[in-house]
Design a protein around this motif. Sequence first.
Motif, PDB file in Angstrom:
ATOM      1  N   ARG A 164       0.854  -1.189   0.000  1.00  0.00           N
ATOM      2  CA  ARG A 164       0.000   0.000   0.000  1.00  0.00           C
ATOM      3  C   ARG A 164       0.884   1.230   0.000  1.00  0.00           C
ATOM      4  N   ARG A 165       0.299   2.323  -0.418  1.00  0.00           N
ATOM      5  CA  ARG A 165       1.040   3.581  -0.429  1.00  0.00           C
ATOM      6  C   ARG A 165       0.915   4.244   0.938  1.00  0.00           C
ATOM      7  N   VAL A 166       1.945   4.969   1.302  1.00  0.00           N
ATOM      8  CA  VAL A 166       1.955   5.650   2.597  1.00  0.00           C
ATOM      9  C   VAL A 166       2.293   7.122   2.372  1.00  0.00           C
ATOM     10  N   LEU A 167       1.688   7.954   3.181  1.00  0.00           N
ATOM     11  CA  LEU A 167       1.999   9.383   3.168  1.00  0.00           C
ATOM     12  C   LEU A 167       3.189   9.585   4.100  1.00  0.00           C
ATOM     13  N   CYS A 168       4.248  10.178   3.596  1.00  0.00           N
ATOM     14  CA  CYS A 168       5.445  10.316   4.424  1.00  0.00           C
ATOM     15  C   CYS A 168       6.136  11.647   4.171  1.00  0.00           C
ATOM     16  N   ALA A 169       7.017  11.973   5.116  1.00  0.00           N
ATOM     17  CA  ALA A 169       7.775  13.227   5.040  1.00  0.00           C
ATOM     18  C   ALA A 169       9.043  13.069   5.863  1.00  0.00           C
ATOM     19  N   ALA A 170       9.989  13.971   5.628  1.00  0.00           N
ATOM     20  CA  ALA A 170      11.243  13.954   6.376  1.00  0.00           C
ATOM     21  C   ALA A 170      11.044  14.617   7.737  1.00  0.00           C
ATOM     22  N   PRO A 171      11.798  14.178   8.747  1.00  0.00           N
ATOM     23  CA  PRO A 171      11.743  14.849  10.055  1.00  0.00           C
ATOM     24  C   PRO A 171      12.036  16.344   9.948  1.00  0.00           C
ATOM     25  N   SER A 172      12.912  16.719   9.026  1.00  0.00           N
ATOM     26  CA  SER A 172      13.244  18.138   8.870  1.00  0.00           C
ATOM     27  C   SER A 172      12.046  18.947   8.391  1.00  0.00           C
ATOM     28  N   TYR A 173      11.171  18.329   7.582  1.00  0.00           N
ATOM     29  CA  TYR A 173       9.957  19.032   7.132  1.00  0.00           C
ATOM     30  C   TYR A 173       8.969  19.187   8.283  1.00  0.00           C
ATOM     31  N   LEU A 174       8.830  18.129   9.081  1.00  0.00           N
ATOM     32  CA  LEU A 174       7.841  18.140  10.148  1.00  0.00           C
ATOM     33  C   LEU A 174       8.274  18.964  11.352  1.00  0.00           C
ATOM     34  N   ALA A 175       9.579  19.188  11.486  1.00  0.00           N
ATOM     35  CA  ALA A 175      10.074  19.942  12.634  1.00  0.00           C
ATOM     36  C   ALA A 175       9.548  21.380  12.599  1.00  0.00           C
ATOM     37  N   ALA A 201      -1.089  12.564 -10.288  1.00  0.00           N
ATOM     38  CA  ALA A 201      -1.666  11.721  -9.236  1.00  0.00           C
ATOM     39  C   ALA A 201      -1.852  12.569  -7.982  1.00  0.00           C
ATOM     40  N   ASN A 202      -2.768  13.522  -8.078  1.00  0.00           N
ATOM     41  CA  ASN A 202      -2.953  14.484  -6.986  1.00  0.00           C
ATOM     42  C   ASN A 202      -4.231  14.247  -6.192  1.00  0.00           C
ATOM     43  N   GLU A 203      -4.905  13.129  -6.426  1.00  0.00           N
ATOM     44  CA  GLU A 203      -6.054  12.761  -5.607  1.00  0.00           C
ATOM     45  C   GLU A 203      -5.616  11.655  -4.648  1.00  0.00           C
ATOM     46  N   TRP A 204      -5.439  12.008  -3.405  1.00  0.00           N
ATOM     47  CA  TRP A 204      -4.960  11.072  -2.391  1.00  0.00           C
ATOM     48  C   TRP A 204      -6.142  10.562  -1.574  1.00  0.00           C
ATOM     49  N   ARG A 205      -6.378   9.248  -1.637  1.00  0.00           N
ATOM     50  CA  ARG A 205      -7.505   8.639  -0.940  1.00  0.00           C
ATOM     51  C   ARG A 205      -7.037   8.010   0.368  1.00  0.00           C
ATOM     52  N   PHE A 206      -7.855   8.146   1.400  1.00  0.00           N
ATOM     53  CA  PHE A 206      -7.551   7.592   2.712  1.00  0.00           C
ATOM     54  C   PHE A 206      -8.802   6.926   3.284  1.00  0.00           C
ATOM     55  N   GLU A 207      -8.569   5.932   4.136  1.00  0.00           N
ATOM     56  CA  GLU A 207      -9.688   5.252   4.787  1.00  0.00           C
ATOM     57  C   GLU A 207      -9.369   5.036   6.262  1.00  0.00           C
ATOM     58  N   ARG A 208     -10.392   5.223   7.102  1.00  0.00           N
ATOM     59  CA  ARG A 208     -10.256   4.972   8.533  1.00  0.00           C
ATOM     60  C   ARG A 208     -11.609   4.545   9.087  1.00  0.00           C
ATOM     61  N   GLN A 264      -2.906   6.543  11.055  1.00  0.00           N
ATOM     62  CA  GLN A 264      -4.238   6.019  11.335  1.00  0.00           C
ATOM     63  C   GLN A 264      -5.144   6.057  10.108  1.00  0.00           C
ATOM     64  N   TRP A 265      -4.765   6.853   9.098  1.00  0.00           N
ATOM     65  CA  TRP A 265      -5.511   6.915   7.835  1.00  0.00           C
ATOM     66  C   TRP A 265      -4.750   6.112   6.782  1.00  0.00           C
ATOM     67  N   ARG A 266      -5.356   5.014   6.302  1.00  0.00           N
ATOM     68  CA  ARG A 266      -4.679   4.112   5.364  1.00  0.00           C
ATOM     69  C   ARG A 266      -5.038   4.447   3.922  1.00  0.00           C
ATOM     70  N   ALA A 267      -4.044   4.411   3.071  1.00  0.00           N
ATOM     71  CA  ALA A 267      -4.285   4.542   1.629  1.00  0.00           C
ATOM     72  C   ALA A 267      -4.737   3.182   1.088  1.00  0.00           C
ATOM     73  N   PRO A 268      -5.395   3.146  -0.078  1.00  0.00           N
ATOM     74  CA  PRO A 268      -5.873   1.872  -0.631  1.00  0.00           C
ATOM     75  C   PRO A 268      -4.724   0.902  -0.899  1.00  0.00           C
ATOM     76  N   GLU A 269      -5.041  -0.383  -0.864  1.00  0.00           N
ATOM     77  CA  GLU A 269      -4.070  -1.412  -1.199  1.00  0.00           C
ATOM     78  C   GLU A 269      -3.676  -1.286  -2.676  1.00  0.00           C
ATOM     79  N   ALA A 270      -2.422  -1.568  -2.952  1.00  0.00           N
ATOM     80  CA  ALA A 270      -1.920  -1.526  -4.337  1.00  0.00           C
ATOM     81  C   ALA A 270      -0.924  -2.669  -4.519  1.00  0.00           C
ATOM     82  N   PRO A 271      -1.408  -3.916  -4.611  1.00  0.00           N
ATOM     83  CA  PRO A 271      -0.522  -5.084  -4.650  1.00  0.00           C
ATOM     84  C   PRO A 271       0.485  -5.013  -5.798  1.00  0.00           C
ATOM     85  N   VAL A 272       1.631  -5.645  -5.586  1.00  0.00           N
ATOM     86  CA  VAL A 272       2.665  -5.720  -6.613  1.00  0.00           C
ATOM     87  C   VAL A 272       2.312  -6.853  -7.575  1.00  0.00           C
ATOM     88  N   HIS A 273       2.381  -6.568  -8.878  1.00  0.00           N
ATOM     89  CA  HIS A 273       2.084  -7.573  -9.902  1.00  0.00           C
ATOM     90  C   HIS A 273       3.252  -7.708 -10.882  1.00  0.00           C
TER      91      HIS A 273
END
Length: 311
Positions: A164-175, A201-208, A264-273
């Motif tokens: 699955r895809r994850v939303l991530c950032a560097a500690p330096s950005y979040l500081a 790909a600017n539509e980011w979907r999340f589920e919780r 806590q907000w999960r992006a949709p599954e995107a299995p490797v094929h």
Amino acid sequence: MLAHNLGDIRLFVEAAGLGSLSAAGRKIGLSPAAASARLVKLEAELNTRLFERTTRRLRLTAEGALYLSHCQQALAALDDAQAALQAGRSAVSGKLRIAATSDFGRHVLQGWLEEFNALHPQITLALILGDTVANLLQDDLDLAIRFGVPQNSSMVARPLAPNRRVLCAAPSYLAGRQAPQQPADLQHQDCIVLLTASGPANEWRFERDGVVQTHTVPLTSARETNDGALARQWAIDGKGLVMKSIWDVAADLREGSLQVVMPQWRAPEAPVHALYQRTRYMAPRVRALLDYLVERFEVAGGEMTALLELR
């Protein structure tokens, strides 16, 4: 058909697929002049015009489209026959052409292919990297590794691993700034968007807890690139938030150069094929690589599962 040179027929099929005679010639090692001469020769032997030629692109005539269909079937049968003969040989040899996304290809697949090549030194590798969906027929590929559910049903799509895809950032950005807690908070963040063949790909979907929310990243304020590796590097450099496959950023998450945001907000599954052509026989080199990748993904997939508790 047998009266014609098989190379001329392959040139015709390539030209029809690429829409360019010069591009088809380059692919099989012919100059534009030589390719043109061979097509003229084939049309003369058939006493039929196969293409309508314009300054920008070749267009099949009705006769050309009919001939193309039969040629594709005939060439596929010949390729299957060759693969069937090779299947009885013990040596795994020949050229393997593999396509993958830029990040995964550089940081994961490249190392696996080196290990595979050491096991089968008679194999010659060609690794084509890019974030647009590869055309196995047009690009003359044996295998493509892709994330998500394939759209092309004409190809065999073998699932290799969860992802699955994850939303991530560097500690330096979040500081020094408040990390987003829900999708609505992303409107106040700097974002990095991947450009694809079908658009940004600017539509980011999340589920919780069964609730699905979509955040559309405004392109006016986003960094954009068509290269997944650059998008990841921008994120590591603290330029903003990025949505990436866990396979692309697993090492960064372990090292701490990136961290998951809004876990806590999960992006949709995107299995490797693994995608490959539908043929009756599979060349031994392709079968050997596929079996090897299944094993490697199984081992590495356990690490991914542990990393994000996918189970």
